[in-house]
Design a protein around this motif. Structure first.
Motif, mmCIF file in Angstrom:
data_model
loop_
_atom_site.group_PDB
_atom_site.id
_atom_site.type_symbol
_atom_site.label_atom_id
_atom_site.label_comp_id
_atom_site.label_asym_id
_atom_site.label_seq_id
_atom_site.Cartn_x
_atom_site.Cartn_y
_atom_site.Cartn_z
ATOM 1 N N SER A 69 42.537 33.978 41.278
ATOM 2 C CA SER A 69 41.757 34.746 42.249
ATOM 3 C C SER A 69 41.787 36.218 41.859
ATOM 4 C CB SER A 69 42.344 34.588 43.639
ATOM 5 O OG SER A 69 42.205 33.266 44.093
ATOM 6 N N VAL A 122 29.365 38.213 41.870
ATOM 7 C CA VAL A 122 30.178 37.167 41.251
ATOM 8 C C VAL A 122 30.064 35.861 42.040
ATOM 9 C CG1 VAL A 122 32.509 36.489 40.579
ATOM 10 C CG2 VAL A 122 31.745 38.819 40.180
ATOM 11 N N ARG A 160 27.702 32.944 41.111
ATOM 12 C CA ARG A 160 28.017 32.006 40.041
ATOM 13 C C ARG A 160 28.387 30.651 40.645
ATOM 14 N NH1 ARG A 160 29.620 33.846 34.973
ATOM 15 N NH2 ARG A 160 30.953 32.003 34.902
ATOM 16 N N ASP A 215 30.576 28.635 39.664
ATOM 17 C CA ASP A 215 32.009 28.367 39.520
ATOM 18 C C ASP A 215 32.866 29.345 40.325
ATOM 19 O OD1 ASP A 215 31.425 30.586 37.994
ATOM 20 O OD2 ASP A 215 31.904 29.649 36.089
ATOM 21 N N ALA A 216 32.243 30.052 41.275
ATOM 22 C CA ALA A 216 32.958 31.027 42.098
ATOM 23 C C ALA A 216 32.831 30.657 43.573
ATOM 24 C CB ALA A 216 32.389 32.423 41.859
ATOM 25 N N LEU A 275 37.693 31.869 40.912
ATOM 26 C CA LEU A 275 36.821 31.388 39.841
ATOM 27 C C LEU A 275 37.486 30.208 39.145
ATOM 28 C CD1 LEU A 275 36.112 34.918 38.541
ATOM 29 C CD2 LEU A 275 34.301 33.351 39.165
ATOM 30 N N ILE A 323 36.397 28.448 35.962
ATOM 31 C CA ILE A 323 35.396 28.543 34.892
ATOM 32 C C ILE A 323 35.725 27.551 33.787
ATOM 33 C CG2 ILE A 323 34.272 30.086 33.245
ATOM 34 C CD1 ILE A 323 35.321 32.418 34.997
ATOM 35 N N TRP A 371 36.097 42.598 35.410
ATOM 36 C CA TRP A 371 36.583 41.956 36.629
ATOM 37 C C TRP A 371 38.080 42.187 36.795
ATOM 38 C CZ3 TRP A 371 33.959 36.512 35.931
ATOM 39 C CH2 TRP A 371 32.592 36.621 36.169
#
Length: 70
Positions: free
Chosen positions: A1, A11, A14, A16-17, A32, A34, A48
């Motif tokens: 996180s 963000v 996305r 995957d977030a 995330l 990813i 980030w």
């Protein structure tokens, strides 16, 4: 996180977030997950991480990052 107070909204677009659980997402925390085949570019990841560090680190330590960029 990561705590991303400035880029949280971007963000979270996305796939995957997601907002971090336990209500932390309301404060800008993003989780995330990813897959390795779809990692963002290194400079994006570094941005980030730096944003998150500056959001949670003591101000004195966060300022040291700014000095390193000069």
């Amino acid at each position: 996180s990561l705590k991303l107070p400035g880029s949280c909204t971007e963000v979270l677009r996305r796939p995957d977030a997601e907002p971090t659980g336990y209500g932390l997402g309301r404060s800008g925390w993003v989780t995330l997950t990813i897959p390795s085949k779809s990692l963002p570019k290194q400079d994006v990841l570094e941005d980030w991480l730096e944003e998150s560090y500056q959001a949670v680190a003591p101000k004195k330590l966060a300022r040291m990052l700014d000095l390193d960029d000069e």
